[in-house]
Design a protein around this motif. Sequence first.
Motif, PDB file in Angstrom:
ATOM      1  N   GLY A  18       0.792  -1.225   0.000  1.00 46.98           N
ATOM      2  CA  GLY A  18       0.000   0.000   0.000  1.00 46.98           C
ATOM      3  C   GLY A  18       0.821   1.271   0.000  1.00 46.98           C
ATOM      4  N   THR A  19       1.825   1.348  -0.866  1.00 46.54           N
ATOM      5  CA  THR A  19       2.766   2.468  -0.825  1.00 46.54           C
ATOM      6  C   THR A  19       2.116   3.821  -1.118  1.00 46.54           C
ATOM      7  OG1 THR A  19       3.362   2.027  -3.133  1.00 46.54           O
ATOM      8  CG2 THR A  19       4.744   1.045  -1.441  1.00 46.54           C
ATOM      9  N   ARG A  20       0.992   3.835  -1.843  1.00 44.82           N
ATOM     10  CA  ARG A  20       0.372   5.115  -2.183  1.00 44.82           C
ATOM     11  C   ARG A  20      -0.418   5.707  -1.021  1.00 44.82           C
ATOM     12  NH1 ARG A  20      -2.103   3.073  -7.795  1.00 44.82           N
ATOM     13  NH2 ARG A  20      -2.308   1.245  -6.459  1.00 44.82           N
ATOM     14  N   LEU A  21      -0.515   4.960   0.096  1.00 39.51           N
ATOM     15  CA  LEU A  21      -1.143   5.508   1.302  1.00 39.51           C
ATOM     16  C   LEU A  21      -0.110   5.806   2.387  1.00 39.51           C
ATOM     17  CD1 LEU A  21      -4.456   3.469   1.595  1.00 39.51           C
ATOM     18  CD2 LEU A  21      -4.132   5.793   0.748  1.00 39.51           C
ATOM     19  N   TRP A  22       1.152   5.973   1.983  1.00 41.86           N
ATOM     20  CA  TRP A  22       2.182   6.455   2.903  1.00 41.86           C
ATOM     21  C   TRP A  22       1.820   7.890   3.299  1.00 41.86           C
ATOM     22  CZ3 TRP A  22       5.640  10.495   3.116  1.00 41.86           C
ATOM     23  CH2 TRP A  22       6.673  10.372   4.065  1.00 41.86           C
ATOM     24  N   PRO A  23       2.098   8.331   4.526  1.00 38.50           N
ATOM     25  CA  PRO A  23       2.901   7.675   5.561  1.00 38.50           C
ATOM     26  C   PRO A  23       2.098   6.823   6.544  1.00 38.50           C
ATOM     27  CG  PRO A  23       2.498   9.941   6.199  1.00 38.50           C
ATOM     28  CD  PRO A  23       1.849   9.766   4.843  1.00 38.50           C
ATOM     29  N   LEU A  24       0.781   6.714   6.359  1.00 37.47           N
ATOM     30  CA  LEU A  24       0.018   5.874   7.284  1.00 37.47           C
ATOM     31  C   LEU A  24       0.276   4.396   6.998  1.00 37.47           C
ATOM     32  CD1 LEU A  24      -1.778   6.747   9.602  1.00 37.47           C
ATOM     33  CD2 LEU A  24      -3.766   6.260   8.168  1.00 37.47           C
ATOM     34  N   SER A  25       0.319   4.020   5.719  1.00 38.12           N
ATOM     35  CA  SER A  25       0.592   2.643   5.321  1.00 38.12           C
ATOM     36  C   SER A  25       2.086   2.472   5.080  1.00 38.12           C
ATOM     37  CB  SER A  25      -0.183   2.315   4.043  1.00 38.12           C
ATOM     38  OG  SER A  25       0.162   1.028   3.564  1.00 38.12           O
ATOM     39  N   ARG A  26       2.672   1.451   5.706  1.00 39.97           N
ATOM     40  CA  ARG A  26       4.097   1.176   5.535  1.00 39.97           C
ATOM     41  C   ARG A  26       4.294  -0.332   5.405  1.00 39.97           C
ATOM     42  NH1 ARG A  26       7.081   5.817   9.228  1.00 39.97           N
ATOM     43  NH2 ARG A  26       5.386   7.341   9.024  1.00 39.97           N
ATOM     44  N   ALA A  27       5.443  -0.720   4.923  1.00 40.09           N
ATOM     45  CA  ALA A  27       5.679  -2.142   4.643  1.00 40.09           C
ATOM     46  C   ALA A  27       5.431  -3.007   5.875  1.00 40.09           C
ATOM     47  CB  ALA A  27       7.107  -2.342   4.134  1.00 40.09           C
ATOM     48  N   GLY A  28       5.796  -2.517   7.064  1.00 39.28           N
ATOM     49  CA  GLY A  28       5.611  -3.291   8.280  1.00 39.28           C
ATOM     50  C   GLY A  28       4.195  -3.255   8.825  1.00 39.28           C
ATOM     51  N   TYR A  29       3.380  -2.306   8.351  1.00 34.19           N
ATOM     52  CA  TYR A  29       1.989  -2.177   8.803  1.00 34.19           C
ATOM     53  C   TYR A  29       1.189  -1.590   7.647  1.00 34.19           C
ATOM     54  CZ  TYR A  29      -1.519  -2.030  12.519  1.00 34.19           C
ATOM     55  OH  TYR A  29      -2.628  -2.273  13.311  1.00 34.19           O
ATOM     56  N   LYS A 365      15.361   4.229  -1.681  1.00 31.38           N
ATOM     57  CA  LYS A 365      16.656   4.453  -2.337  1.00 31.38           C
ATOM     58  C   LYS A 365      17.675   5.022  -1.363  1.00 31.38           C
ATOM     59  CE  LYS A 365      18.745   6.953  -6.222  1.00 31.38           C
ATOM     60  NZ  LYS A 365      18.479   7.908  -7.343  1.00 31.38           N
ATOM     61  N   ASN A 366      17.212   5.899  -0.470  1.00 26.10           N
ATOM     62  CA  ASN A 366      18.104   6.532   0.499  1.00 26.10           C
ATOM     63  C   ASN A 366      18.285   5.699   1.769  1.00 26.10           C
ATOM     64  OD1 ASN A 366      18.392   8.716  -1.236  1.00 26.10           O
ATOM     65  ND2 ASN A 366      16.725   9.869  -0.292  1.00 26.10           N
ATOM     66  N   LYS A 367      17.708   4.461   1.748  1.00 29.33           N
ATOM     67  CA  LYS A 367      17.840   3.529   2.875  1.00 29.33           C
ATOM     68  C   LYS A 367      17.330   4.126   4.186  1.00 29.33           C
ATOM     69  CE  LYS A 367      21.578   0.645   1.060  1.00 29.33           C
ATOM     70  NZ  LYS A 367      21.299   0.979  -0.351  1.00 29.33           N
ATOM     71  N   ARG A 368      16.222   4.863   4.096  1.00 31.16           N
ATOM     72  CA  ARG A 368      15.585   5.413   5.284  1.00 31.16           C
ATOM     73  C   ARG A 368      14.503   4.445   5.766  1.00 31.16           C
ATOM     74  NH1 ARG A 368      15.265  11.819   5.419  1.00 31.16           N
ATOM     75  NH2 ARG A 368      13.953  11.176   7.172  1.00 31.16           N
ATOM     76  N   SER A 369      14.269   4.451   7.064  1.00 32.68           N
ATOM     77  CA  SER A 369      13.357   3.468   7.652  1.00 32.68           C
ATOM     78  C   SER A 369      11.891   3.889   7.577  1.00 32.68           C
ATOM     79  CB  SER A 369      13.727   3.232   9.119  1.00 32.68           C
ATOM     80  OG  SER A 369      13.551   4.429   9.872  1.00 32.68           O
ATOM     81  N   GLU A 370      11.605   5.152   7.222  1.00 39.78           N
ATOM     82  CA  GLU A 370      10.226   5.627   7.298  1.00 39.78           C
ATOM     83  C   GLU A 370       9.285   4.958   6.302  1.00 39.78           C
ATOM     84  OE1 GLU A 370      12.696   9.200   8.726  1.00 39.78           O
ATOM     85  OE2 GLU A 370      12.870   7.626   7.214  1.00 39.78           O
ATOM     86  N   HIS A 371       9.808   4.281   5.300  1.00 36.98           N
ATOM     87  CA  HIS A 371       8.918   3.572   4.374  1.00 36.98           C
ATOM     88  C   HIS A 371       8.559   2.184   4.899  1.00 36.98           C
ATOM     89  CE1 HIS A 371      12.500   1.351   3.147  1.00 36.98           C
ATOM     90  NE2 HIS A 371      11.724   0.506   2.506  1.00 36.98           N
ATOM     91  N   THR A 372       9.269   1.730   5.939  1.00 34.40           N
ATOM     92  CA  THR A 372       9.075   0.368   6.435  1.00 34.40           C
ATOM     93  C   THR A 372       8.285   0.327   7.734  1.00 34.40           C
ATOM     94  OG1 THR A 372      11.173  -0.268   5.444  1.00 34.40           O
ATOM     95  CG2 THR A 372      10.266  -1.750   7.092  1.00 34.40           C
ATOM     96  N   LEU A 373       8.692   1.115   8.722  1.00 26.88           N
ATOM     97  CA  LEU A 373       8.103   1.038  10.055  1.00 26.88           C
ATOM     98  C   LEU A 373       7.628   2.403  10.530  1.00 26.88           C
ATOM     99  CD1 LEU A 373      10.699  -1.269  11.854  1.00 26.88           C
ATOM    100  CD2 LEU A 373       8.432  -1.929  11.028  1.00 26.88           C
ATOM    101  N   HIS A 374       6.576   2.387  11.330  1.00 27.70           N
ATOM    102  CA  HIS A 374       6.172   3.567  12.075  1.00 27.70           C
ATOM    103  C   HIS A 374       7.064   3.718  13.295  1.00 27.70           C
ATOM    104  CE1 HIS A 374       2.351   4.618  10.082  1.00 27.70           C
ATOM    105  NE2 HIS A 374       2.253   3.329   9.834  1.00 27.70           N
TER     106      HIS A 374
END
Length: 486
Positions: A18-29, A365-374
Amino acid sequence: MNKTAIQVSPVIIAGGSGTRLWPLSRAGYPKQFLVLHGDQSLFQQAASRLAGLAGNDIEVAAPCIVGNEEHRFLVLEQLRELALPNGAAASLLLEPAGRNTAPAMTIAALRAVEAGADPVLVVTPADQTVTSEPAFTQAMQQAIRVAADGKIVLLGIKPDRPETGFGYIRADDIGDGAQKVAQFVEKPDLATAERYVANGSYYWNAGMFVVRASVWLQALREFRPDIADGCDAAWAVKTADASFIRPGKAEFARIPSESVDYAVLEKCPGSNAFDIRMVPLDAGWSDLGAWDAVWQVSDKDGAGNASVGDAMVSASSNTLVHASSRLVGVVGLDNVIVIETADAVLVADRARSQEVKQIVGQLEKNKRSEHTLHRLVHRPWGWYDSIDSGPRFQVKRIMVKPGASLSLQKHHHRAEHWIVVSGTAEVTNGDQVMILTENQSTYIPLGQIHRLANPGKVPLEIIEVQSGSYLGEDDIVRYEDTYGRG
């Protein structure tokens, strides 16, 4: 069991990020586990809708959920919250790797026929919503009855606007309520989508379909024997523990990645062997694929503004504001999306909300965690919230559910201080086991084996202060774990 009733096995495809609902939706949730419309998560809505399909001639079994390893405890917890009559008997098939929907569907079919049965599979993504459950039930029951005779049946959404983000189904009405599918059409440009809406024979492809397990396996072997063979090989070496079934990891990784549409469904029109039909669905359906779609299904004020959480909106129109952790004020914005979480804020033109995935791509790409976990991370035992950090220290708020415990573990690079805020903690600290209550604390030296458990009847909350040279989540050696983690 009514032997004359149609036996139905619901299949919920619960992968996806659900990447298009970031930042509420993330890979871990991801979005399927979020509450975006109503008071249940999208996954819970799907499970509840499918459990409600039973009728005089239809019996519904426990659901089969296909997802990934990382989300397995989220699935169990959200099913537990629903308290469905057969929810505890759900099968959780855990994909070792993402291989799209055709392999996911196939392992569910192999599970369904394992004991010699041949139920009708009702397959739906976990991340959609409908506003009229009775209309959904009526259409799906019709599809089940048609599929029981060996046909493949899709649910088609009558379009109410020229949508360029969906694939379409062209149907020929043959008079029995389940229309013959003539053609699948890829996502169109705007002019083509407008022609489809005006034509009246085109429907959005909702990704929901109904088919007997044996018919699906036969069709897959006809059109994609490589996927069928790969799934057979992975299923033959599956392992099972508790509620989880895992196909063979190496075998599953070798299966070609393909969708059910490309692998089978789009090849069926014109085929003599497989009769593919479509039942129209008019139930206020939405896939909530982007923030604009969330705005469309949300309750709005007189100016078209929708808000969630602690939000104040002034002199604005047709705007969505979602506040998760603090007050958000909006003034003079039209057709804008504002999404706030504890560690990220998104502001976007509502018409361009599909492009949010580009931000997620940059984060990855920048290896930031905000796309994975809240900042607040859910675990099978509860959750932790990383409330502050700096050089050589980190502060977490930790909640442990009643009766739950963390793993018996140690850390090579950090020591920890624990302070009980509420509830009762059972602390293993080396050879010592102690009970701590509110305002009491303990110190866990670097390298010391330790465990935190909640023996009480109410949630346990502690503040954890970590100090050391490395504070990453991967600095953990588990000796014993209730949840089977290594």
